[in-house]
Motif scaffolding. Sequence first.
Motif, PDB file in Angstrom:
ATOM      1  N   SER A  70    -100.423  24.245  38.512  1.00  0.00           N
ATOM      2  CA  SER A  70    -101.669  24.908  38.198  1.00  0.00           C
ATOM      3  C   SER A  70    -102.421  24.109  37.139  1.00  0.00           C
ATOM      4  CB  SER A  70    -101.360  26.310  37.670  1.00  0.00           C
ATOM      5  OG  SER A  70    -102.510  26.908  37.153  1.00  0.00           O
ATOM      6  N   TRP A  71    -103.752  24.124  37.234  1.00  0.00           N
ATOM      7  CA  TRP A  71    -104.595  23.464  36.250  1.00  0.00           C
ATOM      8  C   TRP A  71    -105.838  24.315  36.057  1.00  0.00           C
ATOM      9  CZ3 TRP A  71    -109.496  20.976  37.085  1.00  0.00           C
ATOM     10  CH2 TRP A  71    -109.973  20.275  35.975  1.00  0.00           C
ATOM     11  N   THR A  72    -106.250  24.500  34.822  1.00  0.00           N
ATOM     12  CA  THR A  72    -107.461  25.262  34.523  1.00  0.00           C
ATOM     13  C   THR A  72    -108.519  24.302  34.002  1.00  0.00           C
ATOM     14  OG1 THR A  72    -106.123  27.196  33.980  1.00  0.00           O
ATOM     15  CG2 THR A  72    -108.408  27.209  33.227  1.00  0.00           C
ATOM     16  N   ASN A  73    -109.699  24.300  34.642  1.00  0.00           N
ATOM     17  CA  ASN A  73    -110.758  23.377  34.243  1.00  0.00           C
ATOM     18  C   ASN A  73    -111.504  23.906  33.010  1.00  0.00           C
ATOM     19  OD1 ASN A  73    -112.668  25.245  35.147  1.00  0.00           O
ATOM     20  ND2 ASN A  73    -113.126  24.139  37.025  1.00  0.00           N
ATOM     21  N   ALA A  74    -112.484  23.156  32.538  1.00  0.00           N
ATOM     22  CA  ALA A  74    -113.216  23.501  31.315  1.00  0.00           C
ATOM     23  C   ALA A  74    -113.965  24.825  31.438  1.00  0.00           C
ATOM     24  CB  ALA A  74    -114.194  22.378  30.970  1.00  0.00           C
ATOM     25  N   GLU A  75    -114.313  25.234  32.669  1.00  0.00           N
ATOM     26  CA  GLU A  75    -115.013  26.500  32.884  1.00  0.00           C
ATOM     27  C   GLU A  75    -114.049  27.679  33.016  1.00  0.00           C
ATOM     28  OE1 GLU A  75    -115.800  23.700  34.933  1.00  0.00           O
ATOM     29  OE2 GLU A  75    -117.330  23.188  33.454  1.00  0.00           O
ATOM     30  N   GLY A  76    -112.765  27.423  32.891  1.00  0.00           N
ATOM     31  CA  GLY A  76    -111.765  28.481  32.984  1.00  0.00           C
ATOM     32  C   GLY A  76    -111.335  28.818  34.395  1.00  0.00           C
ATOM     33  N   VAL A  77    -111.715  27.986  35.371  1.00  0.00           N
ATOM     34  CA  VAL A  77    -111.341  28.221  36.763  1.00  0.00           C
ATOM     35  C   VAL A  77    -109.988  27.569  37.029  1.00  0.00           C
ATOM     36  CG1 VAL A  77    -111.979  27.854  39.171  1.00  0.00           C
ATOM     37  CG2 VAL A  77    -113.756  28.324  37.473  1.00  0.00           C
ATOM     38  N   GLN A  78    -109.063  28.364  37.522  1.00  0.00           N
ATOM     39  CA  GLN A  78    -107.731  27.858  37.826  1.00  0.00           C
ATOM     40  C   GLN A  78    -107.714  27.214  39.207  1.00  0.00           C
ATOM     41  OE1 GLN A  78    -104.591  30.738  38.476  1.00  0.00           O
ATOM     42  NE2 GLN A  78    -103.079  29.335  37.616  1.00  0.00           N
ATOM     43  N   LYS A  79    -107.093  26.045  39.298  1.00  0.00           N
ATOM     44  CA  LYS A  79    -106.920  25.347  40.566  1.00  0.00           C
ATOM     45  C   LYS A  79    -105.428  25.091  40.761  1.00  0.00           C
ATOM     46  CE  LYS A  79    -111.418  23.437  40.653  1.00  0.00           C
ATOM     47  NZ  LYS A  79    -112.229  23.143  41.769  1.00  0.00           N
ATOM     48  N   ILE A  80    -105.021  25.093  42.024  1.00  0.00           N
ATOM     49  CA  ILE A  80    -103.629  24.816  42.375  1.00  0.00           C
ATOM     50  C   ILE A  80    -103.589  23.513  43.156  1.00  0.00           C
ATOM     51  CG2 ILE A  80    -101.593  25.630  43.627  1.00  0.00           C
ATOM     52  CD1 ILE A  80    -102.348  27.386  41.228  1.00  0.00           C
ATOM     53  N   PHE A  81    -102.710  22.610  42.745  1.00  0.00           N
ATOM     54  CA  PHE A  81    -102.517  21.338  43.428  1.00  0.00           C
ATOM     55  C   PHE A  81    -101.125  21.319  44.034  1.00  0.00           C
ATOM     56  CE2 PHE A  81    -105.657  20.495  40.182  1.00  0.00           C
ATOM     57  CZ  PHE A  81    -106.598  19.754  40.864  1.00  0.00           C
ATOM     58  N   MET A  82    -101.029  20.808  45.268  1.00  0.00           N
ATOM     59  CA  MET A  82     -99.730  20.686  45.915  1.00  0.00           C
ATOM     60  C   MET A  82     -99.554  19.267  46.427  1.00  0.00           C
ATOM     61  SD  MET A  82     -99.150  24.305  47.883  1.00  0.00           S
ATOM     62  CE  MET A  82     -99.959  23.761  49.321  1.00  0.00           C
ATOM     63  N   SER A  83     -98.304  18.819  46.467  1.00  0.00           N
ATOM     64  CA  SER A  83     -98.006  17.494  46.996  1.00  0.00           C
ATOM     65  C   SER A  83     -96.640  17.522  47.679  1.00  0.00           C
ATOM     66  CB  SER A  83     -98.031  16.445  45.883  1.00  0.00           C
ATOM     67  OG  SER A  83     -97.008  16.701  44.942  1.00  0.00           O
ATOM     68  N   LEU A  84     -96.415  16.521  48.516  1.00  0.00           N
ATOM     69  CA  LEU A  84     -95.115  16.325  49.150  1.00  0.00           C
ATOM     70  C   LEU A  84     -94.425  15.190  48.418  1.00  0.00           C
ATOM     71  CD1 LEU A  84     -96.155  16.506  52.910  1.00  0.00           C
ATOM     72  CD2 LEU A  84     -94.990  18.263  51.576  1.00  0.00           C
ATOM     73  N   ALA A  85     -93.256  15.480  47.844  1.00  0.00           N
ATOM     74  CA  ALA A  85     -92.500  14.472  47.098  1.00  0.00           C
ATOM     75  C   ALA A  85     -91.312  14.027  47.954  1.00  0.00           C
ATOM     76  CB  ALA A  85     -92.019  15.042  45.767  1.00  0.00           C
ATOM     77  N   GLY A  86     -91.349  12.771  48.400  1.00  0.00           N
ATOM     78  CA  GLY A  86     -90.269  12.240  49.236  1.00  0.00           C
ATOM     79  C   GLY A  86     -89.066  11.832  48.408  1.00  0.00           C
ATOM     80  N   TRP A  87     -87.889  12.077  48.956  1.00  0.00           N
ATOM     81  CA  TRP A  87     -86.662  11.671  48.265  1.00  0.00           C
ATOM     82  C   TRP A  87     -85.680  10.958  49.193  1.00  0.00           C
ATOM     83  CZ3 TRP A  87     -82.340  14.255  50.127  1.00  0.00           C
ATOM     84  CH2 TRP A  87     -82.570  15.477  50.777  1.00  0.00           C
ATOM     85  N   LYS A  88     -85.995  10.907  50.470  1.00  0.00           N
ATOM     86  CA  LYS A  88     -85.163  10.184  51.442  1.00  0.00           C
ATOM     87  C   LYS A  88     -86.057   9.820  52.615  1.00  0.00           C
ATOM     88  CE  LYS A  88     -81.135  10.718  54.420  1.00  0.00           C
ATOM     89  NZ  LYS A  88     -80.180  11.661  54.983  1.00  0.00           N
ATOM     90  N   ILE A  89     -85.857   8.612  53.172  1.00  0.00           N
ATOM     91  CA  ILE A  89     -86.650   8.207  54.343  1.00  0.00           C
ATOM     92  C   ILE A  89     -85.751   7.409  55.283  1.00  0.00           C
ATOM     93  CG2 ILE A  89     -87.547   6.156  53.166  1.00  0.00           C
ATOM     94  CD1 ILE A  89     -90.196   6.663  54.785  1.00  0.00           C
TER      95      ILE A  89
END
Length: 92
Positions: A70-89
């Motif tokens: 979660s991240w809250t910007n300067a205007e107080g709006v919360q944003k959610i960021f998601m990512s795929l973290a690889g650990w085996k290929i």
Amino acid sequence: MDKLNVKGTVKTIGELFEKGDFKKKSIIIETEGEYKQMLEVEFVNKKEELLDLVNVGEKVDVSVNLRGRSWTNAEGVQKIFMSLAGWKIDVI
């Protein structure tokens, strides 16, 4: 959370990003099937070395963890960021 895997063809392999002790390298995978998806998978801190064994155009099976923050910007709006973290290929 259950084990997650992404299967598909490697479209691009990004450049290594380094800042201090932090290292990251990403790949773009195109999934198969009727509704193909383009997914970015990040490999971080020692796991980025796994991408040295993979080439663009190869079919792979990547074990991933879904990461979110979660991240809250300067205007107080919360944003959610998601990512795929690889650990085996694996090339398939």
